[in-house]
Design a protein around this motif. Structure first.
Motif, mmCIF file in Angstrom:
data_model
loop_
_atom_site.group_PDB
_atom_site.id
_atom_site.type_symbol
_atom_site.label_atom_id
_atom_site.label_comp_id
_atom_site.label_asym_id
_atom_site.label_seq_id
_atom_site.Cartn_x
_atom_site.Cartn_y
_atom_site.Cartn_z
ATOM 1 N N GLU A 184 25.546 63.307 27.850
ATOM 2 C CA GLU A 184 24.276 63.323 28.567
ATOM 3 C C GLU A 184 24.429 63.575 30.058
ATOM 4 O OE1 GLU A 184 21.169 60.555 26.277
ATOM 5 O OE2 GLU A 184 22.844 59.402 27.105
ATOM 6 N N ALA A 185 25.610 63.271 30.623
ATOM 7 C CA ALA A 185 25.837 63.430 32.062
ATOM 8 C C ALA A 185 27.107 64.246 32.287
ATOM 9 C CB ALA A 185 25.955 62.076 32.737
ATOM 10 N N ASP A 186 27.149 64.959 33.400
ATOM 11 C CA ASP A 186 28.323 65.787 33.656
ATOM 12 C C ASP A 186 29.463 64.974 34.275
ATOM 13 O OD1 ASP A 186 27.537 65.483 36.321
ATOM 14 O OD2 ASP A 186 27.623 67.623 36.778
ATOM 15 N N GLU A 187 30.613 65.615 34.338
ATOM 16 C CA GLU A 187 31.829 64.957 34.812
ATOM 17 C C GLU A 187 31.707 64.533 36.270
ATOM 18 O OE1 GLU A 187 36.473 66.285 35.036
ATOM 19 O OE2 GLU A 187 35.396 66.560 33.145
ATOM 20 N N GLN A 188 31.041 65.350 37.077
ATOM 21 C CA GLN A 188 30.901 65.010 38.493
ATOM 22 C C GLN A 188 30.213 63.663 38.667
ATOM 23 O OE1 GLN A 188 28.989 67.985 40.925
ATOM 24 N NE2 GLN A 188 28.542 66.537 42.557
ATOM 25 N N LEU A 189 29.185 63.410 37.872
ATOM 26 C CA LEU A 189 28.451 62.160 38.020
ATOM 27 C C LEU A 189 29.301 60.961 37.634
ATOM 28 C CD1 LEU A 189 25.898 60.560 38.609
ATOM 29 C CD2 LEU A 189 25.155 61.011 36.258
ATOM 30 N N VAL A 190 29.916 61.008 36.453
ATOM 31 C CA VAL A 190 30.627 59.821 35.977
ATOM 32 C C VAL A 190 31.910 59.562 36.750
ATOM 33 C CG1 VAL A 190 29.626 59.989 33.668
ATOM 34 C CG2 VAL A 190 31.835 61.046 34.121
ATOM 35 N N THR A 191 32.467 60.585 37.393
ATOM 36 C CA THR A 191 33.702 60.376 38.146
ATOM 37 C C THR A 191 33.449 60.019 39.610
ATOM 38 O OG1 THR A 191 33.893 62.755 38.588
ATOM 39 C CG2 THR A 191 35.070 61.881 36.674
ATOM 40 N N SER A 192 32.231 60.241 40.089
ATOM 41 C CA SER A 192 31.951 59.953 41.505
ATOM 42 C C SER A 192 31.134 58.678 41.701
ATOM 43 C CB SER A 192 31.205 61.123 42.149
ATOM 44 O OG SER A 192 29.953 61.341 41.524
ATOM 45 N N ALA A 193 30.434 58.244 40.666
ATOM 46 C CA ALA A 193 29.571 57.064 40.785
ATOM 47 C C ALA A 193 30.357 55.783 40.533
ATOM 48 C CB ALA A 193 28.415 57.166 39.793
ATOM 49 N N SER A 194 29.730 54.654 40.863
ATOM 50 C CA SER A 194 30.277 53.351 40.475
ATOM 51 C C SER A 194 29.934 53.149 39.006
ATOM 52 C CB SER A 194 29.650 52.242 41.335
ATOM 53 O OG SER A 194 29.986 52.417 42.688
ATOM 54 N N LEU A 195 30.961 53.097 38.158
ATOM 55 C CA LEU A 195 30.787 53.183 36.706
ATOM 56 C C LEU A 195 30.928 51.820 36.040
ATOM 57 C CD1 LEU A 195 30.495 54.951 34.139
ATOM 58 C CD2 LEU A 195 32.987 55.302 34.242
#
Length: 318
Positions: A226-237
């Motif tokens: 549902e989300a791209d790699e940029q989002l999950v690798t740059s956000a607080s997860l």
């Protein structure tokens, strides 16, 4: 043994009570949750069967039997069907069969709300729902127990389904509008909830503004994203449970490519509920909560329903 259909489950499930019951259960970790069984039924239709048991020793036990047929939406049918069997953990006596589909959508939405209570900004002017299915329909009611949401926007691949959900939410007393431009909606939203069966990213990190909380609840297989790699690798997860590192494509892909490491996950729902992690650190922080669901949530939701049924004086009839 009682049969509790979807209407009864919905009538007995208070979103506020469910969110708080999940908070207590995740903090206490007093539910035994074996690894769930995950089976492919039909590769052509991408159909899946899951068996999810859990119990509290001496109290209640349950197992959910759930199927996921993502292509059902093409024919106007729900993608998820479930049955929940609830029993007495002390004696093994079956107590009830509950509509597991209704149970699943509310416990999923309530878990997202619990995470949002720790991760979402305090002021939520716009909450974007990506997807217009049964789970998405439950999300605003659960979020309303932890945040004052001014407006809910709905985007779906089918504009007709988005409009139908907006009409439904309005009828239920919520402020809602259709979102026609996904990228623009993502850029405006304070909170984004994705509840879809997508196999390609719908939410891209480049479109997400500072301070946004992104809630990813749909994907639970490596083929689903549902989300791209940029989002999950740059956000607080954050994740709901450890299985989120092994099942959904949102995380499995980046982990396999080495752009995301297990230690990049800052915490899970138990950490948040127990106060081991304080959650959002600042107003500009982008947070992501990735959930895959857990049998703990199902048992807690079934317990809320059963106890409400018992209080109403119907719990002793078999």
């Amino acid at each position: 043994m009682q049969m509790l259909d979807a209407a009864v489950v919905r009538a007995l499930l208070s979103p506020r009570e469910l969110v708080e019951a999940l908070r207590v259960a995740f903090a206490a970790q007093d539910v035994t949750v074996p690894e769930r069984s995950h089976h492919r039924l039909d590769d052509e239709r991408d159909a899946t069967l899951l068996l999810m048991p859990a119990w509290r020793t001496g109290r209640l036990l349950g197992v959910k039997i759930v199927t996921h047929h993502p292509r059902n939406g093409e024919h106007g049918r729900p993608a998820i069907h479930g049955t929940y069997v609830l029993g007495d953990a002390a004696t093994g006596k079956p107590l009830a069969v509950l509509d597991g589909t209704e149970l699943t959508r509310w416990r999923t939405a309530a878990a997202s709300a619990l995470a949002a209570d720790h991760l979402a900004p305090e002021v939520v002017r716009e909450h974007l729902l990506v997807g217009a299915g049964n789970v998405a329909a439950a999300v605003p009611h659960c979020y309303a127990t932890v945040r004052d949401v001014h407006l809910t926007r709905v985007w779906a691949r089918s504009p007709a389904r988005a409009a139908a959900l907006v009409d439904r939410l309005r009828a239920e007393g919520l402020e809602a509008e259709v979102e026609t431009d996904l990228r623009a909606g993502v850029g405006r939203a304070d909170v984004i909830t994705c509840a879809t069966s997508a196999t390609e990213p719908l939410v891209h990190g480049a479109d997400v503004g500072p301070g946004t909380h992104v809630d990813l609840v749909g994907a639970f297989t490596p083929q689903m994203v549902e989300a791209d790699e940029q989002l999950v690798t740059s956000a607080s997860l954050f994740v709901d449970v450890g299985a989120a590192l092994h099942e959904p494509g949102d995380l499995v892909g980046p982990l396999g490519r080495g752009t995301l490491r297990p230690e990049d996950v800052l915490g899970d729902l138990a950490d948040l509920a127990a106060g081991r992690h304080t959650g959002r650190a600042g107003p500009e922080e982008v947070t992501v909560f990735k959930s895959v669901g857990t049998a703990l949530e199902d048992l807690v939701a079934a317990t809320v329903v059963w106890e409400a049924r018992t209080r109403a004086g119907d719990g002793g009839r078999g």
